[in-house]
Design an enzyme around this catalytic site. Structure first.
Site, PDB file in Angstrom:
ATOM      1  N   HIS A  22       0.875  -1.407   0.267  1.00 21.54           N
ATOM      2  CA  HIS A  22       0.405  -0.012  -0.286  1.00 21.54           C
ATOM      3  C   HIS A  22       0.766   1.269  -0.259  1.00 21.54           C
ATOM      4  CE1 HIS A  22      -3.344   2.814   1.180  1.00 21.54           C
ATOM      5  NE2 HIS A  22      -4.254   2.038   0.369  1.00 21.54           N
ATOM      6  N   GLU A  67      -7.871  -5.621   0.022  1.00 18.64           N
ATOM      7  CA  GLU A  67      -8.532  -6.205  -0.942  1.00 18.64           C
ATOM      8  C   GLU A  67      -8.609  -7.629  -0.852  1.00 18.64           C
ATOM      9  OE1 GLU A  67      -9.350  -2.877  -3.567  1.00 18.64           O
ATOM     10  OE2 GLU A  67     -10.036  -4.588  -2.839  1.00 18.64           O
TER      11      GLU A  67
HETATM   12  C1  SDX Z   1      -6.271  -0.187  -2.914  1.00 17.11           C
HETATM   13  O1  SDX Z   1      -4.971   4.327  -2.120  1.00 17.11           O
HETATM   14  C2  SDX Z   1      -5.816   4.207  -1.967  1.00 17.11           C
HETATM   15  O2  SDX Z   1      -6.061   4.148  -0.358  1.00 17.11           O
HETATM   16  C3  SDX Z   1      -6.276   2.594  -1.880  1.00 17.11           C
HETATM   17  C4  SDX Z   1      -6.867   1.893  -1.447  1.00 17.11           C
HETATM   18  C5  SDX Z   1      -8.151   2.724  -1.481  1.00 17.11           C
HETATM   19  O3  SDX Z   1      -9.000   2.429  -0.192  1.00 17.11           O
HETATM   20  O4  SDX Z   1      -8.546   3.502  -1.945  1.00 17.11           O
HETATM   21  O5  SDX Z   1      -6.794   1.758  -0.334  1.00 17.11           O
HETATM   22  C6  SDX Z   1      -7.305   0.261  -2.819  1.00 17.11           C
HETATM   23  O6  SDX Z   1      -6.263   0.144  -3.729  1.00 17.11           O
HETATM   24  C7  SDX Z   1      -6.010  -1.422  -2.844  1.00 17.11           C
HETATM   25  C8  SDX Z   1      -4.349  -1.354  -3.171  1.00 17.11           C
HETATM   26  C9  SDX Z   1      -5.296  -2.737  -4.260  1.00 17.11           C
HETATM   27  N1  SDX Z   1      -3.577  -3.067  -5.091  1.00 17.11           N
HETATM   28  C10 SDX Z   1      -2.976  -4.467  -4.922  1.00 17.11           C
HETATM   29  O7  SDX Z   1      -3.450  -5.046  -4.132  1.00 17.11           O
HETATM   30  C11 SDX Z   1      -2.094  -4.232  -5.683  1.00 17.11           C
HETATM   31  C12 SDX Z   1      -1.256  -5.179  -5.758  1.00 17.11           C
HETATM   32  N2  SDX Z   1      -0.178  -3.914  -4.670  1.00 17.11           N
HETATM   33  C13 SDX Z   1       1.063  -3.025  -4.968  1.00 17.11           C
HETATM   34  O8  SDX Z   1       0.597  -3.016  -6.899  1.00 17.11           O
HETATM   35  C14 SDX Z   1       1.627  -1.708  -4.309  1.00 17.11           C
HETATM   36  O9  SDX Z   1       1.569  -2.106  -3.605  1.00 17.11           O
HETATM   37  C15 SDX Z   1       0.326  -1.169  -4.656  1.00 17.11           C
HETATM   38  C16 SDX Z   1       0.433   0.239  -5.967  1.00 17.11           C
HETATM   39  C17 SDX Z   1      -1.127  -0.384  -4.044  1.00 17.11           C
HETATM   40  C18 SDX Z   1       1.062   0.935  -3.515  1.00 17.11           C
HETATM   41  O10 SDX Z   1       2.425   0.780  -4.720  1.00 17.11           O
HETATM   42  P1  SDX Z   1       3.709   2.079  -3.584  1.00 17.11           P
HETATM   43  O11 SDX Z   1       3.438   1.979  -3.098  1.00 17.11           O
HETATM   44  O12 SDX Z   1       3.619   3.078  -5.684  1.00 17.11           O
HETATM   45  O13 SDX Z   1       4.634   1.504  -4.143  1.00 17.11           O
HETATM   46  P2  SDX Z   1       5.797   0.618  -5.138  1.00 17.11           P
HETATM   47  O14 SDX Z   1       5.094   0.093  -6.335  1.00 17.11           O
HETATM   48  O15 SDX Z   1       6.434   1.983  -5.647  1.00 17.11           O
HETATM   49  O16 SDX Z   1       6.604  -0.507  -4.834  1.00 17.11           O
HETATM   50  C19 SDX Z   1       7.527  -0.433  -4.627  1.00 17.11           C
HETATM   51  C20 SDX Z   1       8.175  -2.109  -3.879  1.00 17.11           C
HETATM   52  C21 SDX Z   1       9.026  -2.053  -5.630  1.00 17.11           C
HETATM   53  O17 SDX Z   1       9.805  -2.833  -4.865  1.00 17.11           O
HETATM   54  P3  SDX Z   1      10.956  -2.753  -5.691  1.00 17.11           P
HETATM   55  O18 SDX Z   1      10.846  -1.662  -7.395  1.00 17.11           O
HETATM   56  O19 SDX Z   1      11.350  -1.435  -4.921  1.00 17.11           O
HETATM   57  O20 SDX Z   1      12.211  -3.351  -5.309  1.00 17.11           O
HETATM   58  O21 SDX Z   1       7.665  -2.666  -3.523  1.00 17.11           O
HETATM   59  C22 SDX Z   1       7.256  -3.874  -3.807  1.00 17.11           C
HETATM   60  C23 SDX Z   1       8.067  -2.988  -5.935  1.00 17.11           C
HETATM   61  O22 SDX Z   1       8.135  -3.867  -6.943  1.00 17.11           O
HETATM   62  N3  SDX Z   1       6.157  -3.615  -4.599  1.00 17.11           N
HETATM   63  C24 SDX Z   1       5.645  -5.611  -4.276  1.00 17.11           C
HETATM   64  C25 SDX Z   1       4.009  -5.483  -4.168  1.00 17.11           C
HETATM   65  N4  SDX Z   1       3.537  -4.082  -4.131  1.00 17.11           N
HETATM   66  C26 SDX Z   1       5.048  -3.079  -3.846  1.00 17.11           C
HETATM   67  N5  SDX Z   1       6.060  -6.395  -4.205  1.00 17.11           N
HETATM   68  C27 SDX Z   1       4.890  -7.450  -4.516  1.00 17.11           C
HETATM   69  N6  SDX Z   1       3.960  -7.038  -4.338  1.00 17.11           N
HETATM   70  C28 SDX Z   1       3.118  -6.405  -4.547  1.00 17.11           C
HETATM   71  N7  SDX Z   1       1.698  -6.340  -4.034  1.00 17.11           N
END
Ligand code: SDX
Length: 364
Positions: free
Chosen positions: A253, A308
């Site tokens: 998140h 989720e």
């Molecule tokens: C919602 O914003 C909100 O409030 C949203 C929400 C709401 O109520 O409106 O809470 C609802 O959207 C919940 C999130 C639902 N989406 C998912 O579950 C999809 C999976 N999650 C990720 O895609 C991710 O965690 C995000 C998009 C939710 C947040 O990503 P960020 O904060 O932009 O972090 P990032 O993409 O920069 O990742 C940082 C690192 C990366 O690794 P490096 O490149 O540094 O090596 O963390 C890793 C990412 O690869 N990472 C994950 C991951 N989430 C982040 N790796 C594996 N699995 C994951 N789920």
């Protein structure tokens, strides 16, 4: 300095909600959602978000009556829903239908009445489209006295829903009503900041919610759990995904750097509702495995369960078709979106950030 994705940037002040990402707290207008979900209904909490205080009995009765008297779809909307391609997904149907609402006389200044009407219509749009696809019709008079959440389930099944389903869905919808400046709410506020109207701002939000990185995750959670259930080893499947750079749906998140409090509340409801349930037991096992693998392979990113993960389990427990997971999220978040659109219009500053040009220099 470029802040990709506006990470860590604060660009508004809001009185609607507060997210404490370090301690895993979510506050709606001063109330912790963990308390609200124990004591209040969807309608009471929607009133709180729109008006800033919990309703007294007369105010609540008035809001309930306003929901009931505004849930009937206009004939042109029914005709439009009939005419949309059969293979159009429900989020696109909602976006198309909502964008057809409002009219030239809709003053740009959003009102709470507009918010209530558009919220009341969401279950009708989703339910009517589902009935058209299934070639079903049912007597909407049977739903006349149902509250908003009961009505939503009635529109999906054509029958008065079981209490346990209403309670589970009400908990989910109350927890997902509002969540600060998430991507879809940001879209809504950017559109509202140009002094555009409520319907256009909502259309922006719905299109943003559709993406799998935002509202589209629960279906990904179901496929992850099914894949793991079919394999011999959760650790192997999860580790391979993370090492291949895949995102585990339902984890991570932008704000929460500990478990999402909404996931904790949903898990509690599921345990009360289902007790011993094989699929839920699997989900709980996988949750802990995923957290340990993620934080081993991605140290320092603080990747934990988000809403989720257990939202998918709630939807499965109330027999919600996967194609309606994100639409159901939309039917609740429309309250938060409209509350922010109203707040933006009260003290408006146009959103217009800068960009850094990396193209070619001017050709002589
Ligand atoms: C919602 O914003 C909100 O409030 C949203 C929400 C709401 O109520 O409106 O809470 C609802 O959207 C919940 C999130 C639902 N989406 C998912 O579950 C999809 C999976 N999650 C990720 O895609 C991710 O965690 C995000 C998009 C939710 C947040 O990503 P960020 O904060 O932009 O972090 P990032 O993409 O920069 O990742 C940082 C690192 C990366 O690794 P490096 O490149 O540094 O090596 O963390 C890793 C990412 O690869 N990472 C994950 C991951 N989430 C982040 N790796 C594996 N699995 C994951 N789920």
């Amino acid at each position: 300095m470029i802040y990709h994705g506006l990470k860590g940037i604060t660009c508004i002040e809001t009185a609607i909600s507060h997210i404490d990402g370090q301690n895993g707290k979510l506050i709606y207008r001063g109330y912790d959602v963990k308390e609200l979900v124990q004591k209040q209904t969807f309608e009471e909490t929607a009133y709180l978000l729109w008006y800033g205080s919990l309703p007294n009995s007369q105010q609540l009765h008035q809001l309930s009556e306003q929901f009931k008297s505004n849930r009937k779809l206009p004939t042109y909307v029914k005709k439009m829903i009939h005419s949309l391609p059969v293979n159009m997904d429900m989020m696109s149907v909602i976006r198309t239908t909502i964008s057809s609402m409002g009219n030239n006389n809709m003053t740009w200044k959003p009102t709470i009445d507009q918010a209530i009407t558009l919220t009341a219509l969401m279950p009708s749009i989703i339910g009517y489209r589902k009935s058209v696809l299934e070639n079903k019709s049912f007597d909407e008079n049977a739903a006349k006295e149902l509250n908003h959440v009961e009505y939503y389930l009635f529109m999906l099944t054509g029958a008065v829903p079981p209490k346990v389903h209403v309670e589970a869905l009400e908990t989910y919808m109350l927890l997902t009503l509002e969540h600060g400046l998430n991507a879809s709410t940001f879209s809504a506020r950017v559109t509202a900041s140009t002094e555009s109207d409520m319907v256009s701002s909502l259309t922006s939000a719905i299109g943003t919610m559709k993406g799998p990185l935002h509202g589209g995750a629960p279906m990904g959670v179901i496929s992850l759990l099914d894949e793991i259930a079919a394999s011999q080893s959760a650790i192997k499947v999860i580790s391979e995904k993370v090492m291949n750079g895949e995102r585990l749906m339902g984890f991570g998140h932008r704000v929460y750097k500990t478990k999402d409090p909404r996931a904790i509340s949903l898990k509690k409801v599921l345990l009360q509702m289902l007790g011993e349930d094989q699929w839920l037991d699997l989900a709980i096992d996988i949750e802990e495995t995923a957290i340990s693998v993620l934080n081993k392979l991605k140290p320092g990113r603080s990747l934990y369960t988000n809403v989720e993960f257990y939202a998918a389990a709630i939807m499965k427990a109330i027999d919600m078709p996967p194609a309606l997971f994100t639409p159901t999220f939309t039917a609740s978040r429309v309250v938060g979106w409209t509350a922010h659109i109203l707040e933006q219009s009260e003290n408006n500053v146009l959103f217009r950030p800068q960009s850094r040009y990396t193209g070619e220099t001017i050709k002589q």
